[in-house]
Design an enzyme around this catalytic site. Structure first.
Site: not given
Length: 251
Positions: A38, A155, A159, A188, A190
């Site tokens: 990370d 984005y 992707k 999701i 997150t």
């Protein structure tokens, strides 16, 4: 702890939280040694792995920088001596803005992390996996890699690019023993989705309303798919973009 991946080594980028953390833990539960990657220092994932009796190291890395990615691989080999699997998951959502209002800075940063980062990781991972004669790479795209999503042009473009890059690499390395696939998570639960919704009830309802199942997916549900795609149970699967989703209805 299972032994499906005994003596195998897996890299997980973006492993400090969310889907990355869940995937690191899933690999460990199957017996793999894990490199948690990370761009911010984080001990929590490592502590969770140690509690499971697993073995892992943390490597700080900005995947958009070639020197960082090269160092990540060097540290992996120095510690574990090999690389078998990689889940290239690190990514950012970028700033919300229309195509007209998206800044060049936001565009460049989002593409650099989400798309260039995937390419750089594969560039340095592939030579090490080839040495084993067999392995798998899973790249994290998104449901936004197969449909449009208003307000996130950089984005969505990044992707979609991950899907195309994955298919290309899969064709190049299938006969050399490396399977390359992408996972395309839906909405999701997150830290990223928390940032997008601001945890507002209205925004959460809007996002969950896109899912016919009527809820957010959980990181573990994506992690299980990633680990399966790396396993011998998926030995005939390559070049696919697996949408793991409750039936996303955006057009």
């Amino acid at each position: 702890m299972e032994t499906t991946f005994k003596n195998k080594v897996a890299i997980v980028t973006g492993g400090a939280s969310g889907i990355g953390r869940a995937t690191a833990l899933a690999f460990v539960k199957k017996g793999a040694k894990v490199v948690v990657v990370d761009w911010t220092e984080n001990e929590e994932t490592l502590n969770l792995i140690k509690n499971l009796g697993g073995e892992a190291i943390f490597v700080k890395c900005d995947v958009s920088k070639s020197a960082d990615v090269k160092a990540m691989i060097e540290k992996t080999i120095a510690k574990f001596g090999r690389l078998d699997y990689a889940y290239n998951n690190a990514g950012i959502e970028g700033a919300s803005a229309s195509t007209l209002d998206c800044s060049e800075e936001n565009w460049d940063k989002t593409i650099a992390v989400n798309l260039k980062g995937i390419w750089l990781c594969m560039k340095y991972e592939i030579p090490e996996i080839l040495k084993q004669g067999k392995g798998a790479i899973i790249n994290c795209s998104s449901v936004a890699g197969v449909v449009g999503f208003a307000g996130l042009p950089a984005y969505v473009a990044s992707k979609h690019g991950v899907v195309g890059l994955t298919k290309t690499a899969a064709l190049e390395y299938a006969k050399l023993g490396i399977r390359v696939n992408a996972v395309c998570p839906g909405v999701i639960q997150t830290p990223m989705i928390d940032r997008l919704t601001g945890n507002s009830k209205e925004a959460v309802e809007q996002f969950t309303g896109l899912e016919p199942i009527g809820r957010f997916g959980q990181p573990e549900e994506i992690a299980n798919a990633v680990v399966w795609m790396c396993s011998d149970e998926a030995s005939f699967v390559t070049g696919h973009a697996m949408v793991v989703d409750g039936g996303f209805v955006a057009q």
